[in-house]
Design a protein around this motif. Structure first.
Motif, PDB file in Angstrom:
ATOM      1  N   UNK A 373      21.128  60.530  -2.752  1.00 39.61           N
ATOM      2  CA  UNK A 373      22.064  61.655  -2.685  1.00 39.61           C
ATOM      3  C   UNK A 373      21.251  62.946  -2.645  1.00 39.61           C
ATOM      4  N   UNK A 374      21.513  63.798  -1.662  1.00 41.55           N
ATOM      5  CA  UNK A 374      20.826  65.086  -1.565  1.00 41.55           C
ATOM      6  C   UNK A 374      21.604  66.128  -2.354  1.00 41.55           C
ATOM      7  N   UNK A 375      20.981  66.809  -3.314  1.00 44.09           N
ATOM      8  CA  UNK A 375      21.688  67.811  -4.126  1.00 44.09           C
ATOM      9  C   UNK A 375      22.187  68.980  -3.279  1.00 44.09           C
ATOM     10  N   UNK A 376      23.216  69.661  -3.764  1.00 45.95           N
ATOM     11  CA  UNK A 376      23.690  70.877  -3.109  1.00 45.95           C
ATOM     12  C   UNK A 376      22.638  71.974  -3.256  1.00 45.95           C
ATOM     13  N   UNK A 377      21.951  71.959  -4.394  1.00 46.85           N
ATOM     14  CA  UNK A 377      20.875  72.915  -4.631  1.00 46.85           C
ATOM     15  C   UNK A 377      19.646  72.115  -5.060  1.00 46.85           C
ATOM     16  N   UNK A 378      18.632  72.061  -4.186  1.00 47.04           N
ATOM     17  CA  UNK A 378      17.436  71.290  -4.491  1.00 47.04           C
ATOM     18  C   UNK A 378      16.460  72.120  -5.312  1.00 47.04           C
ATOM     19  N   UNK A 379      16.120  71.604  -6.480  1.00 45.45           N
ATOM     20  CA  UNK A 379      15.225  72.286  -7.407  1.00 45.45           C
ATOM     21  C   UNK A 379      14.294  71.259  -8.023  1.00 45.45           C
ATOM     22  N   UNK A 380      13.009  71.556  -8.053  1.00 48.03           N
ATOM     23  CA  UNK A 380      12.044  70.648  -8.680  1.00 48.03           C
ATOM     24  C   UNK A 380      11.732  71.116 -10.097  1.00 48.03           C
ATOM     25  N   UNK A 381      11.092  72.256 -10.218  1.00 46.30           N
ATOM     26  CA  UNK A 381      10.718  72.781 -11.530  1.00 46.30           C
ATOM     27  C   UNK A 381      11.841  73.631 -12.110  1.00 46.30           C
ATOM     28  N   UNK A 382      12.049  73.502 -13.423  1.00 49.44           N
ATOM     29  CA  UNK A 382      13.073  74.308 -14.077  1.00 49.44           C
ATOM     30  C   UNK A 382      14.477  73.959 -13.648  1.00 49.44           C
ATOM     31  N   UNK A 383      14.705  72.691 -13.304  1.00 51.29           N
ATOM     32  CA  UNK A 383      16.017  72.291 -12.788  1.00 51.29           C
ATOM     33  C   UNK A 383      17.133  72.484 -13.809  1.00 51.29           C
TER      34      UNK A 383
END
Length: 398
Positions: A373-383
């Motif tokens: 599933x691809x997130x609506x907002x892709x964030x790696x650090x500080x998610x």
């Protein structure tokens, strides 16, 4: 949980354990590993309308999965046993040759532990562990009132040995296996270290319950609901947490590292946030089926779902349902991509082979297996901080 007491990020699988029962989607390699060790951890810890039933051990009778693959595994096990060899090993070889990416074979004991883990219980000492950068085994969490807690073990302590065996540098799964033991009441000697102090203490393993769902208050009245795995009762725990949240307060549903579990529990969790309707569809040997949420869920409060590469199976099913139906904003990184359905077959030696028989899709028809599933907002650090910010900015659904 973490460590040998671990429900970690591996594979998970749907399963059906009762003859004639409705399909149970269970997602388990991961769960089986954690169950066999008796714990769950971020590195290791001690320690599953048309809704699927709970997993049970009464798998019997003819193969229930792919007829050809199941028959091959069964025949291979029988032939090996007739030659005085391991039926389980022969079945594993047969499953490997079949090319089934998610197929696996469990010993009777492993499968029993797996089922017990899905019931939300395990036998162990109540430790979550992880391996530090220097290879030492560190306690990442201690279960309240468990044997380790009663012995004075604290988070941050280092585990030097188990029954005299040094554990530094060993895989967390091996450490968990040492902590697990066979049954409640058996003694185990823990060699511990805290700063300059080193000591040993004998504790007795106990039957403990896993804390699959934890709830934490956030600023502004919002609540963080962390679901480590979908064990028995976890869906209702999510529903209870949503109902107990202040009126109109947002919900941050944290599914990071959730390797799956019982799909029926994931459907119950979805029922807390939608008012009925489709959660997912799945096929078994070409026959299409559907999973629906119950009516009466809270559709007013804002919801953000937090995911990562360790979010799998039942957790992906829930994420996809809330995303497709516009009920939640998904934040984090792409999920694992485990969306296939397995069914169990009891082999002649009592072991259990699980083979892929189908796949599930989100309400809009998206396939999950191999894609995630691809997130609506892709964030790696500080998610997590980003997810809280998004939640703060969301108003009630229109």
């Amino acid at each position: 949980m973490s460590g040998p007491d671990r429900f970690a990020d591996r594979f998970s699988r749907p399963r059906r354990i009762r003859r004639g029962a409705t399909l149970t989607l269970v997602f388990a390699s991961v769960l089986a590993t954690g169950a066999a060790t008796g714990s769950w951890s971020d590195a290791a810890d001690e320690g599953r309308k048309s809704s699927p039933p709970s997993v049970r051990s009464d798998v019997a009778g003819p193969p229930e999965g792919d007829p050809d693959a199941a028959k091959e595994a069964t025949d291979a096990a029988a032939e090996a046993m007739a030659d005085g060899k391991s039926g389980k090993k022969a079945a594993e070889d047969a499953v490997s040759r079949s090319g089934d990416r998610w197929g696996s074979v469990y010993s009777p004991g492993e499968y029993q532990e797996f089922e017990q883990a899905l019931d939300g219980a395990y036998t162990g000492v109540g430790l979550w562990t992880r391996r530090a950068a220097d290879g030492q085994i560190e306690v990442s969490r201690v279960q309240k009132d468990g044997p380790a807690a009663q012995a004075g073990v604290r988070e941050g302590d280092r585990l030097r040995s188990v029954d005299g065996e040094r554990v530094a540098g060993r895989p967390v799964t091996e450490v968990v296996a040492l902590l697990r033991g066979d049954r409640a009441g058996t003694p185990v000697v823990l060699g511990m270290e805290r700063g300059t102090r080193a000591w040993s203490r004998t504790v007795h393993r106990a039957r403990l319950s896993t804390d699959s769902v934890t709830v934490t208050g956030l600023a502004g009245g919002a609540v963080l609901i962390k679901v480590a795995a979908f064990t028995k009762g976890s869906g209702e725990a999510v529903r209870t947490a949503v109902r107990a949240a202040p009126e109109g307060a947002g919900v941050l549903l944290d599914l990071r590292g959730n390797s799956g579990g019982l799909v029926s529990e994931a459907v119950t969790a979805a029922s807390a946030l939608v008012d009925g309707g489709l959660v997912a569809t799945y096929d078994v040997r070409g026959e299409q089926k559907a999973l629906h949420a119950e009516r009466g869920g809270d559709t007013a409060r804002p919801v953000v779902v937090l995911v990562d590469g360790g979010t799998m199976s039942a957790a992906e099913l829930l994420t996809g349902a809330l995303q497709d139906r516009g009920r939640a904003v998904v934040v984090g990184s792409r999920t694992f991509g485990k969306g296939s359905v397995q069914m169990p077959t009891r082999l002649p030696d009592g072991s259990v082979a699980e083979l892929t028989v189908g796949h599930y899709r989100t309400p809009s028809g998206r396939a999950v297996d191999g894609q995630g599933i691809t997130p609506d907002l892709e964030v790696e650090d500080g998610a997590e901080a980003r997810a809280e910010t998004v939640l703060t900015g969301l108003g009630p659904p229109s």
